[in-house]
Structures are given as C-alpha cells and as structure tokens.
Design an enzyme around this catalytic site. Sequence first.
Site, PDB file in Angstrom:
ATOM      1  N   SER A   7       0.855  -1.186   0.000  1.00  0.00           N
ATOM      2  CA  SER A   7       0.000   0.000   0.000  1.00  0.00           C
ATOM      3  C   SER A   7       0.890   1.234   0.000  1.00  0.00           C
ATOM      4  O   SER A   7       1.645   1.469   0.942  1.00  0.00           O
ATOM      5  CB  SER A   7      -0.881   0.009   1.249  1.00  0.00           C
ATOM      6  OG  SER A   7      -1.308   1.333   1.503  1.00  0.00           O
ATOM      7  N   HIS A  65      -8.464   0.989  -3.766  1.00  0.00           N
ATOM      8  CA  HIS A  65      -9.350   0.799  -2.614  1.00  0.00           C
ATOM      9  C   HIS A  65     -10.034   2.130  -2.321  1.00  0.00           C
ATOM     10  O   HIS A  65      -9.408   3.051  -1.807  1.00  0.00           O
ATOM     11  CB  HIS A  65      -8.487   0.304  -1.440  1.00  0.00           C
ATOM     12  CG  HIS A  65      -9.216   0.133  -0.153  1.00  0.00           C
ATOM     13  ND1 HIS A  65      -8.558  -0.024   1.056  1.00  0.00           N
ATOM     14  CD2 HIS A  65     -10.544   0.064   0.135  1.00  0.00           C
ATOM     15  CE1 HIS A  65      -9.461  -0.164   2.021  1.00  0.00           C
ATOM     16  NE2 HIS A  65     -10.667  -0.109   1.492  1.00  0.00           N
ATOM     17  N   MET A  67     -12.137   4.380  -0.274  1.00  0.00           N
ATOM     18  CA  MET A  67     -12.735   4.638   1.047  1.00  0.00           C
ATOM     19  C   MET A  67     -13.424   5.987   0.950  1.00  0.00           C
ATOM     20  O   MET A  67     -13.005   6.982   1.557  1.00  0.00           O
ATOM     21  CB  MET A  67     -11.642   4.622   2.126  1.00  0.00           C
ATOM     22  CG  MET A  67     -11.146   3.207   2.405  1.00  0.00           C
ATOM     23  SD  MET A  67      -9.530   3.207   3.194  1.00  0.00           S
ATOM     24  CE  MET A  67      -8.499   3.320   1.751  1.00  0.00           C
ATOM     25  N   GLY A 141      -8.577   4.317   7.302  1.00  0.00           N
ATOM     26  CA  GLY A 141      -8.293   5.742   7.476  1.00  0.00           C
ATOM     27  C   GLY A 141      -6.820   6.068   7.592  1.00  0.00           C
ATOM     28  O   GLY A 141      -6.393   7.133   7.160  1.00  0.00           O
ATOM     29  N   GLY A 143      -2.544   4.401   7.883  1.00  0.00           N
ATOM     30  CA  GLY A 143      -1.577   3.310   7.898  1.00  0.00           C
ATOM     31  C   GLY A 143      -1.038   3.141   9.309  1.00  0.00           C
ATOM     32  O   GLY A 143      -1.280   3.985  10.188  1.00  0.00           O
ATOM     33  N   ASP A 175      -6.367  -6.228   4.776  1.00  0.00           N
ATOM     34  CA  ASP A 175      -5.720  -4.914   4.680  1.00  0.00           C
ATOM     35  C   ASP A 175      -5.743  -4.251   6.050  1.00  0.00           C
ATOM     36  O   ASP A 175      -6.812  -4.008   6.606  1.00  0.00           O
ATOM     37  CB  ASP A 175      -6.502  -4.081   3.653  1.00  0.00           C
ATOM     38  CG  ASP A 175      -5.926  -2.696   3.427  1.00  0.00           C
ATOM     39  OD1 ASP A 175      -4.828  -2.397   3.928  1.00  0.00           O
ATOM     40  OD2 ASP A 175      -6.598  -1.903   2.722  1.00  0.00           O
ATOM     41  N   GLY A 176      -4.547  -3.965   6.566  1.00  0.00           N
ATOM     42  CA  GLY A 176      -4.437  -3.243   7.832  1.00  0.00           C
ATOM     43  C   GLY A 176      -3.671  -4.033   8.877  1.00  0.00           C
ATOM     44  O   GLY A 176      -4.079  -5.136   9.245  1.00  0.00           O
ATOM     45  N   GLY A 177      -2.540  -3.503   9.308  1.00  0.00           N
ATOM     46  CA  GLY A 177      -1.765  -4.152  10.354  1.00  0.00           C
ATOM     47  C   GLY A 177      -1.136  -5.471   9.938  1.00  0.00           C
ATOM     48  O   GLY A 177      -0.791  -6.290  10.781  1.00  0.00           O
TER      49      GLY A 177
HETATM   50  C1  DX5 Z   1      -6.067   1.670   5.775  1.00  0.00           C
HETATM   51  C2  DX5 Z   1      -5.652   1.384   4.352  1.00  0.00           C
HETATM   52  C3  DX5 Z   1      -4.534   0.429   4.268  1.00  0.00           C
HETATM   53  C4  DX5 Z   1      -3.266   0.933   4.916  1.00  0.00           C
HETATM   54  C5  DX5 Z   1      -2.551  -0.245   5.474  1.00  0.00           C
HETATM   55  O1  DX5 Z   1      -7.178   2.484   5.772  1.00  0.00           O
HETATM   56  O2  DX5 Z   1      -6.734   0.836   3.620  1.00  0.00           O
HETATM   57  O3  DX5 Z   1      -4.297  -0.009   2.950  1.00  0.00           O
HETATM   58  O4  DX5 Z   1      -2.413   1.591   4.036  1.00  0.00           O
HETATM   59  O5  DX5 Z   1      -1.426   0.210   6.168  1.00  0.00           O
HETATM   60  P1  DX5 Z   1      -0.673  -0.715   7.217  1.00  0.00           P
HETATM   61  O6  DX5 Z   1      -0.209  -1.942   6.495  1.00  0.00           O
HETATM   62  O7  DX5 Z   1       0.439   0.139   7.695  1.00  0.00           O
HETATM   63  O8  DX5 Z   1      -1.669  -1.060   8.300  1.00  0.00           O
HETATM   64 ZN    ZN Z   2      -6.332  -0.181   1.622  1.00  0.00          ZN
END
Ligand code: DX5
Ligand code: ZN
Length: 215
Positions: A7, A65, A67, A141, A143, A175-177
């Site tokens: 990402s 993606h 949002m 929202g 990273g 996606d996320g963490g």
């Molecule tokens: C969060 C995004 C993710 C984000 C993930 O809202 O959709 O794609 O960039 O970042 P990490 O991998 O650092 O959690």
């Molecule tokens: Zn994402």
Amino acid sequence: MVKVAPSILSANFAVLGQEINDVIQGGADWIHIDVMDGHFVPNITMGPLVVEAIRPLTDLPLDVHLMIEEPEKYIQDFVKSGADLITVHQEACRHLHRTVYQIKEAGVKAGVAINPATPVEMVREILADVDLVLLMTVNPGFGGQTFIPTVLTKVKRCRQWAEEQGLSHLYLEVDGGVNEHTASLCRQAGANVLVAGSAIFSAADRREAINKIRG
Ligand code: DX5
Ligand code: ZN
C-alpha cells in the site's frame, strides 16, 4: 499462490515513483492505492490523478481501494486513469449490486470491502458477483494501525463460502496491520491477497519484507 500488494499510503510521496519501483523490484504482485475522501474515513489522500501518474510505471495490477462516499460517481474516472481492480465499501453503497456491475461493465475487476465491525454476512449475497472481497483488519483511514485478530473468523467463513460455491477465482484480501506475523494468520485463515503498507515501506529491504509477508 498468495499475492502481496504494497500500500503506497506508507511510501514517501516526495519520491513516489522511486518507492513504487523499489517494491516492484522487491517482487510486489499488485500495487494497492488507498483513496480517502475525508467523509467515509477521517483522512484525505489521493485521487485519479495519482493513479494516472503511476500507470506508466508498471504493468502490475493497480488495486484501487475506495474509502469514499458515493463511490459510483467516481468509477469512470478511476477506470480512465488506469485502475485494474476497484474496491468499494459495502457501508458506502446504497445499491451495492448496481455499483459492482457498474465497475465490471466499465471493464475492470470489482471488489467489495467491509470494516472490522461489519458482519461478513453483508457480503454473502454478492460473493458470486465480485472478483474480490476485502476484509479490513483495521478501521480504515490510516496506515500503521494494529491488526484486529477477530477479523480472522470472518476470513475463514468467507473462504468456506467461496469453497462451497465453487468460487475458486475469488480473491480474499486483508488490509491493515499486516506484517510477517499477522500475515501468517491471514494465510492460514484463507486470505490470498495481503495488503501491507508500513511493514513494507518502513523496511530497509523491501524484498525481504515482501517475502516474509508472502510466507
Ligand atoms: C487503511 C488502508 C490500508 C493501509 C494499510 O485504511 O486501507 O491499505 O495503508 O497500512 P498498514 O499496512 O500500515 O496497516
Ligand atoms: Zn487499503
């Protein structure tokens, strides 16, 4: 085969092209682009102009993606800018089925995403119509947030439904963490596309980070 989608939200935007080349050299399968509108999520990021600027850099699929509220208004712009996959949030679509077909009819692959607290049942009736389901493992929202492990149950259920319905082509994305540790849990639960921002872009060796996530 598991795919890794860095990402670019966690990339250094001042040298975005270089950052993208770096993860391409490191073996990225897709490039994940996070579009935020300051309404659906409390942050503002990038739009079709950025996708258009990235398009000439690579033939890898651009995984967009969205949002954003009312994503149906912007599908055409993202298709024109070079997106290969467009994922909308179930929570942002009053007529999800219509929006999914709007994406497919525009000639790109369609995905549906749900937030951590949204029951996975909310995608059950649309499973056969989409190319990808994105189960958010953080609240969207930002990273760099912490992985929410209860989502793994949703991943397992979704994988089971896909198998029961013979949907072997379905991409099941998280996606996320996602880092090398949580990635392994996601793979075991049945995810086959792993998005990672900070775990890849904060690593000095992006190839190593990508390989660890792929497992
Ligand atoms: C969060 C995004 C993710 C984000 C993930 O809202 O959709 O794609 O960039 O970042 P990490 O991998 O650092 O959690
Ligand atoms: Zn994402």
